[in-house]
Write an enzyme that holds these catalytic residues in place. Sequence first.
Site, PDB file in Angstrom:
ATOM      1  N   PRO A   1     -64.646  10.600  61.640  1.00 32.07           N
ATOM      2  CA  PRO A   1     -65.520   9.618  62.248  1.00 32.07           C
ATOM      3  C   PRO A   1     -66.930   9.447  61.704  1.00 32.07           C
ATOM      4  O   PRO A   1     -67.731  10.360  61.704  1.00 32.07           O
ATOM      5  CB  PRO A   1     -65.635  10.139  63.684  1.00 32.07           C
ATOM      6  CG  PRO A   1     -65.461  11.617  63.585  1.00 32.07           C
ATOM      7  CD  PRO A   1     -64.893  11.921  62.243  1.00 32.07           C
ATOM      8  N   GLU A   2     -67.224   8.246  61.288  1.00 31.69           N
ATOM      9  CA  GLU A   2     -68.595   7.762  61.216  1.00 31.69           C
ATOM     10  C   GLU A   2     -68.630   6.632  62.234  1.00 31.69           C
ATOM     11  O   GLU A   2     -67.666   6.478  62.988  1.00 31.69           O
ATOM     12  CB  GLU A   2     -68.930   7.269  59.794  1.00 31.69           C
ATOM     13  CG  GLU A   2     -69.063   8.423  58.807  1.00 31.69           C
ATOM     14  CD  GLU A   2     -69.447   7.984  57.396  1.00 31.69           C
ATOM     15  OE1 GLU A   2     -70.205   7.019  57.262  1.00 31.69           O
ATOM     16  OE2 GLU A   2     -68.963   8.614  56.444  1.00 31.69           O
TER      17      GLU A   2
ATOM     18  N   LYS B   1     -72.869   7.912  66.687  1.00 31.50           N
ATOM     19  CA  LYS B   1     -71.549   8.533  66.651  1.00 31.50           C
ATOM     20  C   LYS B   1     -71.194   9.197  67.976  1.00 31.50           C
ATOM     21  O   LYS B   1     -70.213   9.928  68.071  1.00 31.50           O
ATOM     22  CB  LYS B   1     -71.485   9.564  65.517  1.00 31.50           C
ATOM     23  CG  LYS B   1     -71.801   9.000  64.148  1.00 31.50           C
ATOM     24  CD  LYS B   1     -71.899  10.101  63.106  1.00 31.50           C
ATOM     25  CE  LYS B   1     -72.565   9.598  61.831  1.00 31.50           C
ATOM     26  NZ  LYS B   1     -72.889  10.701  60.900  1.00 31.50           N
TER      27      LYS B   1
ATOM     28  N   ARG C   1     -60.297  21.274  63.458  1.00 27.77           N
ATOM     29  CA  ARG C   1     -61.369  22.223  63.148  1.00 27.77           C
ATOM     30  C   ARG C   1     -62.115  22.696  64.389  1.00 27.77           C
ATOM     31  O   ARG C   1     -62.958  23.584  64.298  1.00 27.77           O
ATOM     32  CB  ARG C   1     -62.346  21.610  62.144  1.00 27.77           C
ATOM     33  CG  ARG C   1     -61.730  21.446  60.781  1.00 27.77           C
ATOM     34  CD  ARG C   1     -62.650  20.741  59.830  1.00 27.77           C
ATOM     35  NE  ARG C   1     -63.770  21.564  59.411  1.00 27.77           N
ATOM     36  CZ  ARG C   1     -64.688  21.188  58.556  1.00 27.77           C
ATOM     37  NH1 ARG C   1     -64.634  19.972  58.031  1.00 27.77           N
ATOM     38  NH2 ARG C   1     -65.656  21.991  58.219  1.00 27.77           N
TER      39      ARG C   1
ATOM     40  N   ARG D   1     -74.529  18.560  51.324  1.00 24.72           N
ATOM     41  CA  ARG D   1     -73.324  17.715  51.288  1.00 24.72           C
ATOM     42  C   ARG D   1     -73.187  17.075  49.925  1.00 24.72           C
ATOM     43  O   ARG D   1     -74.167  16.914  49.207  1.00 24.72           O
ATOM     44  CB  ARG D   1     -73.423  16.591  52.341  1.00 24.72           C
ATOM     45  CG  ARG D   1     -74.086  16.958  53.635  1.00 24.72           C
ATOM     46  CD  ARG D   1     -73.164  17.482  54.691  1.00 24.72           C
ATOM     47  NE  ARG D   1     -71.921  16.767  54.868  1.00 24.72           N
ATOM     48  CZ  ARG D   1     -71.735  15.762  55.702  1.00 24.72           C
ATOM     49  NH1 ARG D   1     -72.734  15.324  56.424  1.00 24.72           N
ATOM     50  NH2 ARG D   1     -70.552  15.204  55.828  1.00 24.72           N
TER      51      ARG D   1
END
Length: 263
Positions: free
Chosen positions: A2-3, A53, A106, A253
């Site tokens: 998800p973004e 988000k 996760r 990142r």
Amino acid sequence: MPELPEVEAVCRRLRDEGLDERIRGVRIFRCATDAVAALTPGRRIERVERRGKHILVHLSGSVMLHVHLRMSGNFFRIPDHRLFSTYARTILELRGGAGLVLEDPRALARMHAGPSAEIEAAIAGVGVEPLSRLFTQAWLQAEARRSRLPMKLFLMDQSRLAGLGNIYTAEALYRARIDPKRQANVVSAAKLGLLHGTIVEILNDAVQSAVAAYSGPGQFREAESFSLAVYDREGEPCTRCRRIIRRIQQGGRSTYYCPGCQR
DNA sequence: TCGATCCTGTAG
DNA sequence: CTACAGGATCGA
């Protein structure tokens, strides 16, 4: 998952499949606070809202359910709450044996509940919605002028602009031909103007694509998914200038960009 | 402003 | 085995 676009798709689906439902019971395995079990049973889903988000599920009695999917979460309705998958982390039971399930391999996703005022306060720091009228070229230029962050990090800071993540930030900077390492305050107003347009364009396209893809195996057409020009294309030639796409680290990142046409 | 951390899965 | 993953937070 998800973004912003994927979270938007989740919210739309939730509105279709969860509005007016009453939460009968809650089973928490992981990812949710005790407050979810304590506060949500017996309440009805009145509204589903997205802030960046974040997913806000407005429940009856001025209580809110606050969900963040993080890296790999998903939140959706299942017909039978007893038939949950391995990665179901929390389940909200609905009428007729159905359920809403927070799934996340996760287990980084988070679910919390509280009085609306408390939840509102907790997300007060979330920035401007890129698909709202507050997000203008002038606003972007003004914000950029007073930040020395590299453009990539500038755009991903959720307290400024809310909803862009690693992928769509890379795509937007690529389309606007801006070097992700360039400091925000030295990017020209013209480039920022262009960037504003590309952000809106990319997010709108990606929302369409996410909504289509997420409404399951389509009865009509296979939704053409949003295609990525730079993200995850390290080593491939840029389709604009043929230079090789590079991957660097920013803020821990990966950033993908074309050293040829992003300057 | 960096690096570690939360977690588990998958690709190389 | 290591590196990395669409996110965010915390402490150094």
